[in-house]
Design a protein around this motif. Sequence first.
Motif, PDB file in Angstrom:
ATOM      1  N   GLU A  23     -29.071   2.677  12.359  1.00 17.97           N
ATOM      2  CA  GLU A  23     -27.326   2.722  12.910  1.00 17.97           C
ATOM      3  C   GLU A  23     -27.504   1.156  13.731  1.00 17.97           C
ATOM      4  O   GLU A  23     -28.541   0.833  14.275  1.00 17.97           O
ATOM      5  CB  GLU A  23     -26.938   3.692  12.847  1.00 17.97           C
ATOM      6  CG  GLU A  23     -27.428   4.695  12.225  1.00 17.97           C
ATOM      7  CD  GLU A  23     -26.944   6.367  12.960  1.00 17.97           C
ATOM      8  OE1 GLU A  23     -26.452   6.405  14.501  1.00 17.97           O
ATOM      9  OE2 GLU A  23     -26.046   7.096  11.809  1.00 17.97           O
ATOM     10  N   ILE A  47     -12.021  -2.186  12.692  1.00 17.13           N
ATOM     11  CA  ILE A  47     -12.851  -0.992  12.643  1.00 17.13           C
ATOM     12  C   ILE A  47     -11.656   0.052  12.123  1.00 17.13           C
ATOM     13  O   ILE A  47     -10.429   0.542  13.185  1.00 17.13           O
ATOM     14  CB  ILE A  47     -12.957  -0.705  14.267  1.00 17.13           C
ATOM     15  CG1 ILE A  47     -13.670  -1.958  15.131  1.00 17.13           C
ATOM     16  CG2 ILE A  47     -13.622   0.414  14.575  1.00 17.13           C
ATOM     17  CD1 ILE A  47     -14.764  -2.044  14.461  1.00 17.13           C
ATOM     18  N   PRO A  48     -12.205   1.478  11.602  1.00 20.22           N
ATOM     19  CA  PRO A  48     -11.803   1.628  10.454  1.00 20.22           C
ATOM     20  C   PRO A  48     -11.011   3.524  11.650  1.00 20.22           C
ATOM     21  O   PRO A  48     -11.777   3.720  12.062  1.00 20.22           O
ATOM     22  CB  PRO A  48     -13.045   2.768   9.620  1.00 20.22           C
ATOM     23  CG  PRO A  48     -13.823   0.998   9.236  1.00 20.22           C
ATOM     24  CD  PRO A  48     -13.341   0.716  10.370  1.00 20.22           C
ATOM     25  N   TRP A  71     -17.939   0.183  17.798  1.00 18.15           N
ATOM     26  CA  TRP A  71     -18.429   1.005  16.908  1.00 18.15           C
ATOM     27  C   TRP A  71     -19.647   1.212  17.007  1.00 18.15           C
ATOM     28  O   TRP A  71     -20.486  -0.050  17.189  1.00 18.15           O
ATOM     29  CB  TRP A  71     -17.840   0.029  15.086  1.00 18.15           C
ATOM     30  CG  TRP A  71     -17.535   1.134  14.189  1.00 18.15           C
ATOM     31  CD1 TRP A  71     -16.992   1.879  14.026  1.00 18.15           C
ATOM     32  CD2 TRP A  71     -18.743   1.344  13.555  1.00 18.15           C
ATOM     33  NE1 TRP A  71     -17.789   1.988  12.973  1.00 18.15           N
ATOM     34  CE2 TRP A  71     -18.492   2.383  12.519  1.00 18.15           C
ATOM     35  CE3 TRP A  71     -19.923   1.044  13.187  1.00 18.15           C
ATOM     36  CZ2 TRP A  71     -19.111   2.885  11.271  1.00 18.15           C
ATOM     37  CZ3 TRP A  71     -21.611   0.706  12.125  1.00 18.15           C
ATOM     38  CH2 TRP A  71     -20.926   1.718  11.354  1.00 18.15           C
ATOM     39  N   GLN A  74     -23.489   2.917  10.574  1.00 20.32           N
ATOM     40  CA  GLN A  74     -24.520   2.746   9.326  1.00 20.32           C
ATOM     41  C   GLN A  74     -25.231   1.173  10.315  1.00 20.32           C
ATOM     42  O   GLN A  74     -24.542   0.388   9.767  1.00 20.32           O
ATOM     43  CB  GLN A  74     -24.342   3.446   8.461  1.00 20.32           C
ATOM     44  CG  GLN A  74     -24.250   4.516   7.793  1.00 20.32           C
ATOM     45  CD  GLN A  74     -24.595   4.412   6.180  1.00 20.32           C
ATOM     46  OE1 GLN A  74     -23.600   4.559   5.743  1.00 20.32           O
ATOM     47  NE2 GLN A  74     -24.600   6.226   5.857  1.00 20.32           N
ATOM     48  N   GLU A  76     -25.288  -1.229   7.632  1.00 15.62           N
ATOM     49  CA  GLU A  76     -24.928  -2.396   6.582  1.00 15.62           C
ATOM     50  C   GLU A  76     -22.961  -2.095   7.057  1.00 15.62           C
ATOM     51  O   GLU A  76     -22.641  -3.374   7.222  1.00 15.62           O
ATOM     52  CB  GLU A  76     -24.828  -1.293   5.772  1.00 15.62           C
ATOM     53  CG  GLU A  76     -26.692  -1.801   4.430  1.00 15.62           C
ATOM     54  CD  GLU A  76     -26.247  -1.568   3.457  1.00 15.62           C
ATOM     55  OE1 GLU A  76     -24.987  -1.284   3.117  1.00 15.62           O
ATOM     56  OE2 GLU A  76     -27.446  -1.438   2.921  1.00 15.62           O
ATOM     57  N   GLN A  77     -22.686  -0.791   7.231  1.00 19.10           N
ATOM     58  CA  GLN A  77     -21.401  -1.028   8.240  1.00 19.10           C
ATOM     59  C   GLN A  77     -20.936  -1.959   9.135  1.00 19.10           C
ATOM     60  O   GLN A  77     -19.874  -2.922   9.343  1.00 19.10           O
ATOM     61  CB  GLN A  77     -20.481   0.237   8.166  1.00 19.10           C
ATOM     62  CG  GLN A  77     -20.235   1.515   6.545  1.00 19.10           C
ATOM     63  CD  GLN A  77     -19.833   2.167   7.432  1.00 19.10           C
ATOM     64  OE1 GLN A  77     -20.799   3.322   7.769  1.00 19.10           O
ATOM     65  NE2 GLN A  77     -18.215   2.563   7.056  1.00 19.10           N
ATOM     66  N   ALA A  78     -22.052  -1.460  10.212  1.00 16.80           N
ATOM     67  CA  ALA A  78     -22.050  -2.285  11.476  1.00 16.80           C
ATOM     68  C   ALA A  78     -22.317  -4.236  11.637  1.00 16.80           C
ATOM     69  O   ALA A  78     -21.859  -5.232  11.624  1.00 16.80           O
ATOM     70  CB  ALA A  78     -23.548  -1.934  12.153  1.00 16.80           C
ATOM     71  N   GLU A  79     -22.824  -4.646  10.183  1.00 12.21           N
ATOM     72  CA  GLU A  79     -23.619  -6.172   9.993  1.00 12.21           C
ATOM     73  C   GLU A  79     -22.474  -6.448   9.603  1.00 12.21           C
ATOM     74  O   GLU A  79     -21.482  -7.551   9.466  1.00 12.21           O
ATOM     75  CB  GLU A  79     -24.109  -6.420   8.925  1.00 12.21           C
ATOM     76  CG  GLU A  79     -25.236  -5.981   9.446  1.00 12.21           C
ATOM     77  CD  GLU A  79     -26.795  -5.293   8.390  1.00 12.21           C
ATOM     78  OE1 GLU A  79     -27.951  -6.015   8.340  1.00 12.21           O
ATOM     79  OE2 GLU A  79     -26.454  -5.872   7.074  1.00 12.21           O
ATOM     80  N   LEU A  80     -20.927  -5.536   7.973  1.00 15.52           N
ATOM     81  CA  LEU A  80     -19.562  -5.546   8.454  1.00 15.52           C
ATOM     82  C   LEU A  80     -18.823  -6.277   8.859  1.00 15.52           C
ATOM     83  O   LEU A  80     -17.979  -6.728   9.601  1.00 15.52           O
ATOM     84  CB  LEU A  80     -19.124  -5.125   7.293  1.00 15.52           C
ATOM     85  CG  LEU A  80     -17.766  -5.514   6.231  1.00 15.52           C
ATOM     86  CD1 LEU A  80     -17.422  -6.837   5.561  1.00 15.52           C
ATOM     87  CD2 LEU A  80     -17.514  -3.984   5.250  1.00 15.52           C
ATOM     88  N   TYR A  81     -18.665  -4.706  10.204  1.00 19.23           N
ATOM     89  CA  TYR A  81     -17.688  -4.895  11.078  1.00 19.23           C
ATOM     90  C   TYR A  81     -17.985  -6.715  12.305  1.00 19.23           C
ATOM     91  O   TYR A  81     -17.009  -7.169  12.261  1.00 19.23           O
ATOM     92  CB  TYR A  81     -17.665  -3.711  11.915  1.00 19.23           C
ATOM     93  CG  TYR A  81     -17.570  -2.640  10.542  1.00 19.23           C
ATOM     94  CD1 TYR A  81     -16.577  -2.992  10.154  1.00 19.23           C
ATOM     95  CD2 TYR A  81     -17.292  -1.713  11.332  1.00 19.23           C
ATOM     96  CE1 TYR A  81     -15.885  -1.812   9.279  1.00 19.23           C
ATOM     97  CE2 TYR A  81     -17.009  -0.158  10.627  1.00 19.23           C
ATOM     98  CZ  TYR A  81     -16.469  -1.019   9.362  1.00 19.23           C
ATOM     99  OH  TYR A  81     -15.732   0.531   8.540  1.00 19.23           O
ATOM    100  N   GLN A  84     -16.987  -9.570  10.801  1.00 15.63           N
ATOM    101  CA  GLN A  84     -15.227  -9.561  10.538  1.00 15.63           C
ATOM    102  C   GLN A  84     -14.653 -10.058  12.402  1.00 15.63           C
ATOM    103  O   GLN A  84     -14.043 -11.000  11.906  1.00 15.63           O
ATOM    104  CB  GLN A  84     -15.072  -8.706   9.927  1.00 15.63           C
ATOM    105  CG  GLN A  84     -15.234  -8.180   8.287  1.00 15.63           C
ATOM    106  CD  GLN A  84     -14.848  -6.911   8.122  1.00 15.63           C
ATOM    107  OE1 GLN A  84     -14.663  -6.492   8.432  1.00 15.63           O
ATOM    108  NE2 GLN A  84     -14.477  -6.993   6.976  1.00 15.63           N
TER     109      GLN A  84
END
Length: 98
Positions: A23, A47-48, A71, A74, A76-81, A84
């Motif tokens: 994470e 951020i969802p 945020w 996980q 991978e999601q952290a990298e995406l956010y 972005q």
Amino acid sequence: MTYSKSSSSSLLERQRTTKKYPEARVIVLDDDVNTFEHVVKCLVKIIPGMKEERAWELAKEVDKEGAAEVWCGQLEQAELYHQQLSIEGLTMAPLERC
């Protein structure tokens, strides 16, 4: 030659290990470029589940403290956010493991 059968056979037991998925924390840094409104707009958009009220609280924290964790989850999601928010022009700290 004589063969002897052992009455006890040794079984290898499979050990199950559970590893936690890595994470990371997404942290926005204060800068002299972005307005409160822009930071709020970006957080709500990217951020969802981010509500506008919470985004305003985080924008104020960024201004007052110099940074705010927006945020954590996980990797991978952290990298995406993180990517972005960077594309939107926010100043980002490097991802940190949590």
